[in-house]
Every structure is written in C-alpha cells, then in structure tokens.
Scaffold this active site. Structure first.
Site, PDB file in Angstrom:
ATOM      1  N   GLU A  99      30.538  42.794  36.757  1.00 35.89           N
ATOM      2  CA  GLU A  99      31.616  43.872  36.888  1.00 35.89           C
ATOM      3  C   GLU A  99      31.400  45.124  37.143  1.00 35.89           C
ATOM      4  O   GLU A  99      30.818  45.575  36.267  1.00 35.89           O
ATOM      5  CB  GLU A  99      32.331  43.119  35.476  1.00 35.89           C
ATOM      6  CG  GLU A  99      33.799  44.204  36.562  1.00 35.89           C
ATOM      7  CD  GLU A  99      34.731  44.362  35.489  1.00 35.89           C
ATOM      8  OE1 GLU A  99      36.063  43.376  35.623  1.00 35.89           O
ATOM      9  OE2 GLU A  99      34.718  43.515  34.190  1.00 35.89           O
ATOM     10  N   LYS A 118      40.486  41.011  40.843  1.00 34.39           N
ATOM     11  CA  LYS A 118      40.516  41.006  39.669  1.00 34.39           C
ATOM     12  C   LYS A 118      42.117  41.215  39.858  1.00 34.39           C
ATOM     13  O   LYS A 118      42.719  42.058  39.805  1.00 34.39           O
ATOM     14  CB  LYS A 118      40.060  41.809  38.948  1.00 34.39           C
ATOM     15  CG  LYS A 118      40.303  41.399  37.765  1.00 34.39           C
ATOM     16  CD  LYS A 118      39.932  42.333  36.143  1.00 34.39           C
ATOM     17  CE  LYS A 118      39.394  42.298  35.054  1.00 34.39           C
ATOM     18  NZ  LYS A 118      38.783  42.622  34.181  1.00 34.39           N
ATOM     19  N   CYS A 168      35.134  39.007  33.462  1.00 35.58           N
ATOM     20  CA  CYS A 168      35.849  39.759  32.462  1.00 35.58           C
ATOM     21  C   CYS A 168      36.420  39.106  31.792  1.00 35.58           C
ATOM     22  O   CYS A 168      36.969  37.368  31.743  1.00 35.58           O
ATOM     23  CB  CYS A 168      35.733  41.424  32.477  1.00 35.58           C
ATOM     24  SG  CYS A 168      35.609  41.570  30.567  1.00 35.58           S
TER      25      CYS A 168
END
Length: 340
Positions: A46, A128, A162
């Site tokens: 990430e 995200k 994540c």
C-alpha cells in the site's frame, strides 16, 4: 483462468520514503528482479510510492505538518512521467503489475492502486473507498467505480488496500465480479506492537487468508517494511521508535482453499515472495463454497452496489442558442415587435 500455472510475486520491502524519483527507480528494479525469476505478475504494498505516511500515527497534527508539503510533492499522478517509467518497465519485462501509490489529483491525495499490463498499458487505477482512522487526515476517498476487476491472460485480477479487507460489503462486491487473483496490499505490521492487536500481523494476515477462502481467490499480500530509514525520518524520540518498531514485513501468498503458497521472509528482511498459481485449485475451492453462486441465498440477502463514479462537479450541457424569428424587427434596440 487459463489452464496453465502462472508465477506471481509479492514484494516485501522498505519504500524510498518521500522520494518520488528514488521510489520509482526502486519499483522499476523490483519489476526487473521479479521478471528475472519468472514472475508474470508482481504486486506492491500500500502507498509504496512514496511510502506510507507513518507520522499520522505518532504525534499531534501540528508536528506532522512538516511532512505534508513534501509528501504531496512526492506523490504520483496516474498519468504522469513517473507512471510512464513504471509502465515502460512492465512492457520491457513483459509482466503485469499492481502498484500501491499515493495519487495526487488536483489538491487532493488518494490511496491508489494501479493495474498495468505486460504491454505497458495502465488498464485501471482504483482508490481506497474509505481511508482508515487518521488516514483521513491525509487522503480522500474513492467511489463505486473503484471496485474493479480486470481481465488478464492468466485470470481476473482485482485489488484492495489494507483494512478494506474488513469491509464485508466491499469484499462481496469484489467476489461478485468473478475475481480469481487478488492483491491485498498492506503498509507494514509494526505499529503499536503489543498494544493494538488489531494492527498486528496475526489479525491482518488472517484477513488476507479469510479473503482467499471466502472468495475462493488466490491472494498476493505484499507488505512494507520499517527500517532504519523510516526511524530516521519519522521517529525522533524513543517513544516513537517504540510505537513504530523496525520490521513489520509479513508478505504472504495464499491459495483459494487456504494453502500458504510461499515461504515467508523474516519480518526485517527485504525481498520478493514467489508462488506458482495453479488454476485447478480454483475449481476445487469453488466446488465447496461460492458466495455469489451456489452458496448464496439471494432470496434472503442481496447487495445493493452502486458502481458509478461520484464526481464532485457535474457539468450541465450548455443550453441551445435561441435564434430571433425572421418576422421580428428591432424598434429601439431592445424591444421586438411583429411586422405588420
């Protein structure tokens, strides 16, 4: 997937913190290394470029402001020269890449993942959906168009960042798109070790493993490393060095029925994990449980999924110009009356 086994790679490395040029060169070098070892797909952690903003977890916002301008300047656009360099490396080595990066768009940053194919084309970029906790002080959020799965010669490829792996509806939407290979990108598991179990390797590797078994997908879980360079930049006190310990690299590769397919590296060691993904395992896993197929109950539960972009500005089309009728003549320059 094709009937042939494909070799895939998951990176475990320390980023070149807040240094865009060095970070891009690191990505290019790792692509070359993975390709030299037979990989056709390589996955990165990430926000690997220019590194995860660890200062947000270590001190007050006033202290962290020293990093803000530098982090923004060293973040990458999805269509700039830096992405072109990475795309050229993917084309040169004939590999597909999933890259985690901080995306700069206008005045905002996003936790993005780029999909590049082996011709150097940027097939897609996703953001995200909901940055976690203090991440929201740095990054904006994505929308439904960021739920993406892409066709590749070796299967349908998707990715999440994540703690998106703790969002049940996000996961179900991904499963519904027929994902076969998934990239679960993580920044590092060294924060608050011994004090916050939810941030540690046991819980978060379990999330990657559950994703594999729940969605019956191969999961590549690249992971960042905290090294001396991170301590030098972010941890200026003993207390901060304790909050953000060195190590935290826990990259993994899982099969769709839960098999661990690669030997893990020590958490302080940088390197690349490799695994040969056998498509036959997908059929075995799907025969037992397919959450959007034979193992679903749409008469009881359904997911409402809005996959449309949600832009901040929607421009209305210009109104057509009204032409003056031919039988009207001006009288004083402003009034119009019909001709007799």
């Amino acid at each position: 997937m094709t009937a042939q086994t494909v070799r895939a790679a998951a990176v475990q490395a320390e980023p070149r913190w807040l240094d865009l040029d060095a970070g891009v060169q690191q990505v290019v070098d790792l692509i070359g290394e993975a390709a030299a070892n037979g990989a056709r797909l390589v996955a990165f952690p990430e926000t690997f470029v220019p590194g995860y903003p660890w200062w947000i977890w270590l001190d007050a916002p006033a202290w962290g402001m020293q990093f803000v301008a530098r982090y923004s300047t060293n973040s990458m656009t999805r269509d700039g020269a830096e992405m072109a360099r990475i795309a050229a490396a993917a084309a040169e080595h004939r590999v597909h890449v999933v890259l985690g990066f901080s995306e700069r768009a206008g005045g905002s940053l996003y936790m993005s993942q780029a999909f590049l194919d082996d011709t150097g084309k940027v097939v897609g970029v996703r953001r995200k959906l909901k940055p976690t906790h203090v991440e929201r002080s740095v990054f904006g959020e994505g929308d439904g168009s960021d739920i993406q799965v892409h066709e590749t010669p070796f299967g349908r490829l998707g990715a999440l960042n994540c703690w998106e792996h703790f969002q049940p509806l996000t996961k179900y939407a991904m499963y519904s798109l027929g994902e076969q290979i998934h990239v679960a990108s993580w920044p590092s598991f060294s924060l608050y070790r011994g004090a916050a179990q939810a941030l540690g390797p046991e819980v978060n590797n379990a999330a990657s493993l559950v994703y594999a078994v729940e969605g019956q997908t191969f999961v590549l879980a690249p992971c960042g490393v905290i090294g001396p360079a991170a301590h030098e930049l972010f941890a200026d006190t003993d207390a901060k060095r304790e909050l953000l310990r060195q190590g935290g690299g826990f990259a993994r590769i899982y099969g769709p029925e839960g098999t661990e397919l690669a030997q893990p590296l020590p958490e302080t060691e940088e390197g690349i994990l490799y695994a040969d993904l056998d498509p036959a395992l997908l059929a075995v896993a799907k025969s037992a449980a397919d959450p959007v197929g034979h193992y679903s109950r749409p008469d009881v539960f359904r997911l409402l999924f809005n996959a449309n972009p949600n832009p901040a500005v929607v421009r209305r089309p210009a109104l057509p110009t009204v032409e003056e009728p031919a039988d009207l003549v001006p009288v004083d320059g402003s009034d119009l009356i019909p001709t007799a």
